[in-house]
Write an enzyme that holds these catalytic residues in place. Structure first.
Site, PDB file in Angstrom:
ATOM      1  N   GLU A 153       0.824  -1.211   0.000  1.00 51.08           N
ATOM      2  CA  GLU A 153       0.000   0.000   0.000  1.00 51.08           C
ATOM      3  C   GLU A 153       0.859   1.263   0.000  1.00 51.08           C
ATOM      4  OE1 GLU A 153      -3.676   2.158   2.407  1.00 51.08           O
ATOM      5  OE2 GLU A 153      -3.309   0.009   2.628  1.00 51.08           O
ATOM      6  N   GLU A 191       2.096   1.927  -3.370  1.00 52.24           N
ATOM      7  CA  GLU A 191       1.001   2.499  -4.157  1.00 52.24           C
ATOM      8  C   GLU A 191       0.819   3.980  -3.818  1.00 52.24           C
ATOM      9  OE1 GLU A 191      -3.704   1.357  -5.016  1.00 52.24           O
ATOM     10  OE2 GLU A 191      -2.708   0.658  -3.200  1.00 52.24           O
ATOM     11  N   CYS A 223      -8.160  -1.638   4.438  1.00 54.33           N
ATOM     12  CA  CYS A 223      -8.023  -2.820   5.304  1.00 54.33           C
ATOM     13  C   CYS A 223      -9.339  -3.223   5.950  1.00 54.33           C
ATOM     14  CB  CYS A 223      -7.009  -2.542   6.414  1.00 54.33           C
ATOM     15  SG  CYS A 223      -5.345  -2.294   5.812  1.00 54.33           S
ATOM     16  N   SER A 236      -7.117   2.094  -1.803  1.00 54.83           N
ATOM     17  CA  SER A 236      -5.935   1.273  -2.068  1.00 54.83           C
ATOM     18  C   SER A 236      -6.366  -0.063  -2.654  1.00 54.83           C
ATOM     19  CB  SER A 236      -5.160   1.034  -0.773  1.00 54.83           C
ATOM     20  OG  SER A 236      -4.160   0.058  -0.969  1.00 54.83           O
ATOM     21  N   LYS A 258     -14.912  -9.640   8.757  1.00 55.72           N
ATOM     22  CA  LYS A 258     -13.928 -10.467   8.065  1.00 55.72           C
ATOM     23  C   LYS A 258     -14.560 -11.761   7.545  1.00 55.72           C
ATOM     24  CE  LYS A 258     -10.227  -7.939   8.312  1.00 55.72           C
ATOM     25  NZ  LYS A 258      -9.582  -7.441   7.076  1.00 55.72           N
ATOM     26  N   GLU A 312     -15.872 -10.657   4.310  1.00 53.63           N
ATOM     27  CA  GLU A 312     -14.767 -10.390   3.389  1.00 53.63           C
ATOM     28  C   GLU A 312     -14.224 -11.681   2.784  1.00 53.63           C
ATOM     29  OE1 GLU A 312     -10.973  -7.517   3.705  1.00 53.63           O
ATOM     30  OE2 GLU A 312     -10.806  -9.308   4.950  1.00 53.63           O
ATOM     31  N   GLU A 336     -13.764 -12.098  -5.118  1.00 53.77           N
ATOM     32  CA  GLU A 336     -12.451 -11.614  -5.542  1.00 53.77           C
ATOM     33  C   GLU A 336     -11.311 -12.355  -4.842  1.00 53.77           C
ATOM     34  OE1 GLU A 336     -15.131  -7.866  -5.280  1.00 53.77           O
ATOM     35  OE2 GLU A 336     -14.887  -9.775  -4.233  1.00 53.77           O
ATOM     36  N   CYS A 392      -9.507  -2.010  15.238  1.00 53.06           N
ATOM     37  CA  CYS A 392      -9.775  -3.447  15.384  1.00 53.06           C
ATOM     38  C   CYS A 392      -9.887  -3.882  16.843  1.00 53.06           C
ATOM     39  CB  CYS A 392      -8.688  -4.254  14.693  1.00 53.06           C
ATOM     40  SG  CYS A 392      -8.565  -3.921  12.917  1.00 53.06           S
TER      41      CYS A 392
END
Length: 674
Positions: free
Chosen positions: A283, A286, A303, A323, A362, A365, A370, A507
């Site tokens: 990241e 980037e 994230c 990102s 999560k 996710e 993907e 988190c």
């Protein structure tokens, strides 16, 4: 007691307590170490005053709710009188009468506020009978299970979703004894704008909202001799799991968790801080390219899965600003499925990738299409901290007495930069530690960026990169994000980098973490300090200095942002309709020649007042006696979020509708056509 003291103090249960800005009697009581029972009072939410458990008796005024009554100098307050105890007991008995009482098999058994207070008030029978109807469970979500039979109507989830997330998927419906808390129109969680964050569940005092468990799947995997089970442990988990075994919040128990997992039967145990370092490098590289090419800015971190799905639904115009680097969970999943398989000589069918996360989102996710290798999820099972605690307990492990063991090599080493990913501001700080050296070519001596640390809802900092000023913002809570994005869009603020975390504190406050009652904020601060201590004690504190990372690049990925790295470690996002194209009719026209009006009640339009527009259109149809000729209903996305509120009249979408112009629009687009 002097008259002067009374001007500044109250008397509570015989104690003189000096006032120092407490907003209600409840806070004064807690200051005096008096634990008045509550269900609906949470310090980070508005005062609701629904449960009536926190009653106190104020001399000269009678019984009052302590959560919504401000203290006044000279007040004489009693928190335990015969009248109060009787009232509290009756409140609990009524709640229990309408509550499904399957405590021994309940997910929240021995960790339930209703159960705790019932024992505390010595309730041994319920004189009002028990619940007879049984409403269906909502198990449609990847992350949560909703059981309306255990809801006590405290409203904690309603306020959490509205005030912290700025979404508001829950509300009170129906009336009297039939009252419910549920998503709009009785929809399931999978059908509304839930971002799977689980903040509602960590504030729910019962098991009306719980984490969707994958413990059975994990046991099945580790007990299967044909499976090679690999676990990764997220940074935030190490400072919270110990709470369930008598350790203080923030106490680092990484080695004990790894030891417990080995005893359970996991074949390899890795540290997600390693892949947090990997995310940092990818990241930050980037971000470096954006800085050198001039944008697009701001660069948003990606994230947090709740933030990503929210952006896809509400801010499609910013998707190129996100990102493309995968989250640490998904990067490690890709590494396990594509490289650990080779190192261990295992096939995709043999290996099982398990992540242990602080976050319920999560779970969602990991199911995104993907994040797959050859049609199989890169992360097969996602367990929260709550779930791994249950697994450790059921394995008959004495956690406190475990001898710590290290993570497995070569991918078990994370730096201090990776560890602080678990607290708000940590991703930004880790990226800055890399980006400074990348941009300036100089070694960064002082690696701590204190300007991005803290628990304020929005923190801003300017960092001097050897003459180049980089402006960053750190925000947590989607409601706070909405206000920030509005300012950015209107040109009131500019940033090069914006870190977004859904959960308060980052988190460490995730929906899958151990429940922190009653002082949630203190618990989060201790967890945060634990992560900062771990960073400070690390011998390596910058991601780019991680030797395990260098090994991964040399053996498989070549260099950051290489073609191989792009293939395995990066992704892309797309605009998504937030619920469905379904049109829910509220008023149905009977005549054949009719006009259809649909009001968007998706998040963006709802927050701009579309619900009031829906009510006003119903009123206008009634005023003109057009109920039989005009159908009115709600829809969930007209794909013009930034221009809302939006309505559709037949096939024409009209944007920018307000309570001030809706009457004119009704006259021009409805009355004129009838």
């Amino acid at each position: 007691m002097s008259h002067e003291n009374l001007k500044k103090s109250v008397i509570i249960d015989g104690q003189e307590i000096e006032l120092s800005g407490e907003k209600n009697i409840l806070e004064v009581a807690r200051k005096a170490d008096i634990d008045i029972p509550t269900f609906c009072y949470l310090s980070d939410l508005s005062v609701y005053g629904a449960c009536r458990m926190c009653l106190v008796e104020v001399e000269g005024r009678g019984i009052m709710p302590s959560c919504s009554t401000p203290p006044e100098p000279g007040m004489v307050i009693k928190t335990n009188t015969q009248r109060i105890l009787k009232a509290r007991k009756m409140v609990l008995e009524l709640l229990l009468a309408n509550h499904k009482r399957d405590c021994t098999t309940c997910e929240r058994n021995l960790n339930c506020r209703l159960q705790e207070l019932s024992a505390r008030l010595d309730i041994t029978e319920v004189p009002f009978g028990e619940r007879t109807d049984d409403l269906p469970l909502d198990t449609s979500s990847f992350s949560l299970v909703r059981d309306p039979n255990k809801c006590i109507l405290c409203g904690d989830c309603v306020r959490t979703c509205k005030e912290i997330e700025g979404i508001g998927i829950y509300d009170f419906t129906q009336r009297g004894s039939k009252s419910l808390v549920e998503p709009a129109f009785g929809k399931k969680l999978s059908e509304v704008e839930c971002v799977y964050c689980g903040q509602c569940s960590v504030r729910c005092p019962t098991a009306a909202l719980i984490v969707k468990s994958e413990v059975d799947k994990a046991w099945e995997a580790v007990l299967d001799p044909e499976k090679f089970v690999v676990a990764q442990i997220a940074p935030a988990v190490r400072v919270a799991v110990g709470e369930a075994f008598g350790l203080e919040p923030g106490e680092i128990s990484t080695g004990k968790i790894a030891a417990a997992l080995k005893k359970i039967g996991f074949d390899r145990v890795f540290d997600t801080a390693f892949s947090a370092d990997l995310t940092t490098v990818e990241e930050a590289e980037e971000f470096f390219k954006r800085l050198t090419k001039g944008g697009p800015f701001p660069h948003f971190t990606s994230c947090c899965p709740s933030w990503v799905i929210y952006a896809e639904r509400n801010y499609p115009f910013y998707l190129n600003n996100l990102s493309s680097a995968k989250s640490p969970q998904q990067m490690f999943g890709a590494v396990i499925k594509n490289f650990v398989t080779k190192a261990e000589n295992k096939t995709l069918d043999e290996i099982v990738s398990v992540s242990i996360m602080p976050c319920t989102a999560k779970k969602f996710e990991a199911r995104r299409p993907e994040f797959q290798t050859e049609g199989k999820p890169d992360v097969d099972i996602v367990m929260t901290a709550q779930e791994i605690i249950k697994m450790i307990k059921s394995a008959n492990i004495d956690f406190k007495e475990l001898e710590p063991v290290p993570f497995d090599v070569p991918l078990g080493l994370g730096t201090g930069a990776g560890v602080i990913f678990g607290v708000t501001g940590g991703v930004t700080e880790a990226v800055l530690r890399y980006a400074y050296e990348r941009l300036t070519g100089k070694e960064l001596k002082n690696v701590e960026f204190s300007g991005v640390r803290g628990f304020e809802s929005l923190r801003e900092a300017e960092v001097d990169f050897d003459g180049r000023t980089v402006k960053v913002a750190v925000v947590h809570g989607l409601a706070n994000l909405q206000r920030l994005v509005k300012d950015i869009r209107e040109g009131k603020r500019y940033y090069d980098l914006v870190e977004v975390m859904n959960c308060p504190g980052g988190c460490i406050g995730g929906g899958g973490m151990p429940l922190a009652h009653p002082d949630r904020e203190m618990t989060l601060r201790k967890r945060a300090q634990g992560l900062y201590n771990a960073d400070r004690m690390s011998t390596i504190r910058k991601a780019q200095d991680n030797p395990s990372l260098k090994y991964l690049y040399e053996k498989w990925l070549e260099k950051p942002n290489s073609e191989e790295a792009e293939k395995f470690l990066h992704t892309s996002y797309r605009s998504r309709r937030r619920i469905s194209k379904e049109y829910i009719r509220i008023q149905e026209a009977k005549e054949s020649q009719k006009i259809d009006i649909a009001v968007c009640v998706g998040t963006s339009c709802y927050l701009k007042g579309s619900y009031n527009l829906l009510q006003r259109l119903l009123e206008l149809a009634k005023e003109h006696d057009l109920q039989d000729r005009v159908s009115i209903g709600a829809t969930f996305c007209l794909e013009k979020c930034s221009l809302g509120p939006n309505i559709r009249i037949n096939d024409e979408v009209i944007s920018g509708v307000t309570e001030q112009n809706v009457k004119e629009i009704f006259e021009n687009h409805v009355l004129a056509k009838l």
